[in-house]
Each structure stands twice: as C-alpha cells, then as structure tokens.
Scaffold this motif. Sequence first.
Motif, PDB file in Angstrom:
ATOM      1  N   THR A  36       0.812  -1.324  -0.095  1.00 36.86           N
ATOM      2  CA  THR A  36      -0.054  -0.136  -0.029  1.00 36.86           C
ATOM      3  C   THR A  36       0.960   1.353   0.212  1.00 36.86           C
ATOM      4  OG1 THR A  36      -0.121  -0.227   2.486  1.00 36.86           O
ATOM      5  CG2 THR A  36      -1.698  -1.279   1.083  1.00 36.86           C
ATOM      6  N   GLY A  37       0.407   2.323   0.280  1.00 32.77           N
ATOM      7  CA  GLY A  37       1.159   3.649   0.246  1.00 32.77           C
ATOM      8  C   GLY A  37       0.980   4.234  -1.268  1.00 32.77           C
ATOM      9  N   SER A  38       1.653   5.542  -1.217  1.00 35.17           N
ATOM     10  CA  SER A  38       1.646   6.285  -2.281  1.00 35.17           C
ATOM     11  C   SER A  38       2.318   5.599  -3.737  1.00 35.17           C
ATOM     12  CB  SER A  38       1.649   7.928  -2.195  1.00 35.17           C
ATOM     13  OG  SER A  38       3.055   7.968  -1.466  1.00 35.17           O
ATOM     14  N   THR A  39       3.585   5.226  -3.503  1.00 40.03           N
ATOM     15  CA  THR A  39       4.459   4.751  -4.614  1.00 40.03           C
ATOM     16  C   THR A  39       3.947   3.872  -5.528  1.00 40.03           C
ATOM     17  OG1 THR A  39       6.259   5.021  -3.010  1.00 40.03           O
ATOM     18  CG2 THR A  39       6.602   3.970  -5.044  1.00 40.03           C
ATOM     19  N   PRO A  40       2.841   2.760  -5.049  1.00 37.22           N
ATOM     20  CA  PRO A  40       2.395   1.832  -5.885  1.00 37.22           C
ATOM     21  C   PRO A  40       1.432   2.230  -6.689  1.00 37.22           C
ATOM     22  CG  PRO A  40       2.301   0.975  -3.829  1.00 37.22           C
ATOM     23  CD  PRO A  40       2.908   2.051  -3.592  1.00 37.22           C
ATOM     24  N   LEU A  65       0.950  -6.601   2.827  1.00 37.15           N
ATOM     25  CA  LEU A  65       2.110  -6.538   3.679  1.00 37.15           C
ATOM     26  C   LEU A  65       1.737  -6.373   4.923  1.00 37.15           C
ATOM     27  CD1 LEU A  65       4.572  -4.627   1.307  1.00 37.15           C
ATOM     28  CD2 LEU A  65       4.895  -7.084   2.114  1.00 37.15           C
ATOM     29  N   ASP A  66       0.625  -5.335   5.087  1.00 39.59           N
ATOM     30  CA  ASP A  66       0.510  -4.800   6.697  1.00 39.59           C
ATOM     31  C   ASP A  66      -0.768  -4.091   6.758  1.00 39.59           C
ATOM     32  OD1 ASP A  66       0.998  -2.809   4.683  1.00 39.59           O
ATOM     33  OD2 ASP A  66       3.246  -2.504   5.863  1.00 39.59           O
ATOM     34  N   GLU A  67      -1.165  -4.072   8.082  1.00 39.19           N
ATOM     35  CA  GLU A  67      -2.389  -3.414   8.272  1.00 39.19           C
ATOM     36  C   GLU A  67      -2.092  -2.495   9.669  1.00 39.19           C
ATOM     37  OE1 GLU A  67      -4.798  -1.445   7.758  1.00 39.19           O
ATOM     38  OE2 GLU A  67      -6.535  -2.787   7.243  1.00 39.19           O
ATOM     39  N   SER A  78      -7.481   2.719   6.300  1.00 34.68           N
ATOM     40  CA  SER A  78      -6.989   1.107   6.624  1.00 34.68           C
ATOM     41  C   SER A  78      -6.399   0.505   5.112  1.00 34.68           C
ATOM     42  CB  SER A  78      -8.170   0.251   7.285  1.00 34.68           C
ATOM     43  OG  SER A  78      -8.898   0.028   6.126  1.00 34.68           O
ATOM     44  N   TYR A  79      -5.572  -0.233   5.233  1.00 33.33           N
ATOM     45  CA  TYR A  79      -4.980  -0.888   4.314  1.00 33.33           C
ATOM     46  C   TYR A  79      -6.059  -1.831   3.580  1.00 33.33           C
ATOM     47  CZ  TYR A  79      -0.564   1.368   5.267  1.00 33.33           C
ATOM     48  OH  TYR A  79       0.689   2.462   5.625  1.00 33.33           O
ATOM     49  N   ARG A  80      -6.844  -2.470   4.303  1.00 34.23           N
ATOM     50  CA  ARG A  80      -8.066  -3.044   3.535  1.00 34.23           C
ATOM     51  C   ARG A  80      -8.866  -2.355   2.818  1.00 34.23           C
ATOM     52  NH1 ARG A  80      -9.982  -5.778   9.180  1.00 34.23           N
ATOM     53  NH2 ARG A  80      -9.042  -4.000   9.745  1.00 34.23           N
ATOM     54  N   GLY A 131       7.111  -1.219  -1.546  1.00 29.09           N
ATOM     55  CA  GLY A 131       7.878   0.095  -1.392  1.00 29.09           C
ATOM     56  C   GLY A 131       8.774   0.145  -0.213  1.00 29.09           C
ATOM     57  N   VAL A 132       9.254   1.370   0.056  1.00 26.41           N
ATOM     58  CA  VAL A 132      10.258   1.433   1.066  1.00 26.41           C
ATOM     59  C   VAL A 132      10.002   2.483   1.786  1.00 26.41           C
ATOM     60  CG1 VAL A 132      12.037   2.463  -0.600  1.00 26.41           C
ATOM     61  CG2 VAL A 132      12.869   1.356   1.670  1.00 26.41           C
ATOM     62  N   GLY A 133      10.040   2.782   2.891  1.00 27.59           N
ATOM     63  CA  GLY A 133      10.011   3.790   4.042  1.00 27.59           C
ATOM     64  C   GLY A 133      11.195   4.757   3.532  1.00 27.59           C
ATOM     65  N   ARG A 166       0.492  12.226   6.525  1.00 21.30           N
ATOM     66  CA  ARG A 166      -0.096  13.069   5.141  1.00 21.30           C
ATOM     67  C   ARG A 166      -1.537  12.477   4.959  1.00 21.30           C
ATOM     68  NH1 ARG A 166       3.632   9.602   3.447  1.00 21.30           N
ATOM     69  NH2 ARG A 166       3.208   8.937   1.102  1.00 21.30           N
ATOM     70  N   PHE A 167      -1.532  11.176   5.380  1.00 24.08           N
ATOM     71  CA  PHE A 167      -3.087  10.628   4.894  1.00 24.08           C
ATOM     72  C   PHE A 167      -3.894  10.638   5.998  1.00 24.08           C
ATOM     73  CE2 PHE A 167       0.339   7.511   3.237  1.00 24.08           C
ATOM     74  CZ  PHE A 167       0.124   7.869   1.720  1.00 24.08           C
ATOM     75  N   PHE A 168      -3.646  11.198   7.196  1.00 23.67           N
ATOM     76  CA  PHE A 168      -4.582  11.647   8.298  1.00 23.67           C
ATOM     77  C   PHE A 168      -4.771  13.001   8.428  1.00 23.67           C
ATOM     78  CE2 PHE A 168      -2.935   7.429   8.800  1.00 23.67           C
ATOM     79  CZ  PHE A 168      -3.773   6.451   9.153  1.00 23.67           C
ATOM     80  N   GLY A 200      13.617  11.427  -1.152  1.00 25.09           N
ATOM     81  CA  GLY A 200      13.673  10.772   0.093  1.00 25.09           C
ATOM     82  C   GLY A 200      13.741   9.413   0.281  1.00 25.09           C
ATOM     83  N   LYS A 201      13.633   8.747  -0.826  1.00 28.11           N
ATOM     84  CA  LYS A 201      14.125   7.225  -0.902  1.00 28.11           C
ATOM     85  C   LYS A 201      15.380   7.038  -1.179  1.00 28.11           C
ATOM     86  CE  LYS A 201       9.651   6.615   0.122  1.00 28.11           C
ATOM     87  NZ  LYS A 201       8.750   5.754  -0.619  1.00 28.11           N
ATOM     88  N   ALA A 202      16.363   7.756  -1.460  1.00 26.55           N
ATOM     89  CA  ALA A 202      17.782   7.892  -1.926  1.00 26.55           C
ATOM     90  C   ALA A 202      18.520   7.137  -0.960  1.00 26.55           C
ATOM     91  CB  ALA A 202      18.488   8.983  -2.422  1.00 26.55           C
TER      92      ALA A 202
HETATM   93  C1  F6R Z   1       2.823  -0.260   2.921  1.00 25.57           C
HETATM   94  C2  F6R Z   1       4.295  -0.577   3.372  1.00 25.57           C
HETATM   95  C3  F6R Z   1       5.194   0.530   3.623  1.00 25.57           C
HETATM   96  C4  F6R Z   1       5.469   1.515   2.315  1.00 25.57           C
HETATM   97  C5  F6R Z   1       6.186   2.462   2.674  1.00 25.57           C
HETATM   98  C6  F6R Z   1       6.454   3.626   1.584  1.00 25.57           C
HETATM   99  O1  F6R Z   1       1.923  -1.523   2.736  1.00 25.57           O
HETATM  100  O2  F6R Z   1       4.629  -1.586   3.568  1.00 25.57           O
HETATM  101  O3  F6R Z   1       6.445  -0.052   3.771  1.00 25.57           O
HETATM  102  O4  F6R Z   1       5.494   0.908   1.272  1.00 25.57           O
HETATM  103  O5  F6R Z   1       5.756   3.096   3.733  1.00 25.57           O
HETATM  104  O6  F6R Z   1       5.278   4.418   1.657  1.00 25.57           O
HETATM  105  P1  F6R Z   1       4.939   5.146   0.235  1.00 25.57           P
HETATM  106  O7  F6R Z   1       4.904   4.607  -0.934  1.00 25.57           O
HETATM  107  O8  F6R Z   1       3.606   5.846   0.861  1.00 25.57           O
HETATM  108  O9  F6R Z   1       6.182   6.122   0.507  1.00 25.57           O
END
Ligand code: F6R
Length: 242
Positions: A36-40, A65-67, A78-80, A131-133, A166-168, A200-202
């Motif tokens: 989930t998240g904005s990247t995909p 991946l998560d909830e 919610s991720y669901r 994705g990656v945080g 940012r989502f809340f 930010g992901k670099a």
């Molecule tokens: C979401 C997840 C997280 C996101 C990560 C990046 O299911 O597993 O690891 O991939 O937080 O989030 P975004 O894409 O919003 O930058």
Amino acid sequence: MRITIGSDPTRLIDQAADAVEALVRATPDAVLGIATGSTPEPLYAELTSRVQRGLDLSRLRITCLDEYVGLSADHPQSYRHYIRTHVLEPWGIDSATAVLPAGDAADPDAAARDFERRIRDWGGVDLQILGVGPNGHIAFNEPGSSFDSRTRAVELTASTRQANARFFEHLDEVPTRAISQGIGTILESRHALLLAFGEGKAPAIGALVEGTASPEVPVSALQRHADLDVYVDDAAASHLQR
Ligand code: F6R
C-alpha cells in the motif's frame, strides 16, 4: 538483484505492470502481494486501465504486507480499504480471494499468526510488490527488525507515523501499532518488485544496492532475496556511487 533506473516514472510503472501482466498470463490465479502507500498507486491504476482494455486479473489471489492495528476494514486509511478500492473492485476480484490481516482484531498477535498461516496455506506469494519507507522499512519492519522476523504486531516509529500523517487529519490519529509481514516472510516471496521514487528514498536505495546488509536498514535484507527487481527514478538512485 536487477535494478532499473529511469528518468521517466511512467515508463518504470509500465515495466512493473508488464511483470504483473506476464505473471497473470502464465498463472491466472497467482498470489500477488500488494504494497500500500502512495508509491505503487500508479502501478495499480495502470493495471486497472489494462483491465478496462481487456486484461483479466479477476482470478488473482491477493494478499498484502501490513495493516494498522485499531482501524476497521472500512476506515478510509485502513489498508483493507485501500486494497478494496485500488485493487479488488477495479480488477473484479472477489474479496473472498483476498487474505488481509484483521487490524481491528481483539488480539493482534493472534491475527498476525493467522495472516501468516493463511499465506502459507496458499503456498506463499508468487510476486510481492514492495515500497520502502524513508527510514528503510519494508512493510512495517522498522529499523532493528530481525531478518528472520515473521508476521507479528509491531510498534511504529515516530518517523513512520510522521511520514504517514499526510494521510490523516492529525498526527494523533495515526495508529501506533501495525500487523506486519516479517522480513523472513517477505524474503520467501518467489519474486519481488520494489518501487522507489523521489529523493527521500535515496538513502534506503543506496543501502539496498551498495550498502552492507544490516537490520538498521531493513530494506538491505532484500540483498538476500532470490529474485528481486528494483525500479527507481533518478532521484531515488541519486546516492548510488557505482
Ligand atoms: C505499505 C508498506 C510500507 C510502504 C512505505 C512507503 O504496505 O509496506 O512499507 O511501502 O511506507 O510508503 P509510500 O509509498 O507511501 O512512500
């Protein structure tokens, strides 16, 4: 690990969508793991437009991946809810063929074990989107998570709660806990496809591609993945030296 660096995110998304399409054409009921998240989001939108042009994704089995702990399935964050609106409904997949963790269960640890067992019962994940945080987390495996970790209830770091605020409406509303697939669980996916865009992901991409694997940067565990494709834009690749 194969890494594709591109200046045009649309082209990268197309390539990632091609990988999903190839999987579905070979195995219509494959198990697809959703991040989930904005990247995909653009990847899911591209696949939705391919569905509208005739691609059949309706037999895919979906997991995630998560909830967040404490949010109901119909909570907009919610991720669901995310998976229902970005994946299940647009791709015509019956929600009965989605294995998603019950973030609002009275016992999140039991819900985590149940989630992992149900993925195992399906025979594991064929293709996991990742994705990656900004802090290097994958799923909600925060820095310090063991590379052997299994699906469990976890505490979110202050930086992750801040990044997801940012989502809340308010930071206070961001849950403090989540159910997350473990790093060990993610490493068992047969194929994984990680997307990262933006500066930010670099640091995380630098650690994944050129760093030493360390639990302090959970994404670096993916150096041990058997079949990983990484799609990054120039900004996310900007810390790479070689
Ligand atoms: C979401 C997840 C997280 C996101 C990560 C990046 O299911 O597993 O690891 O991939 O937080 O989030 P975004 O894409 O919003 O930058």
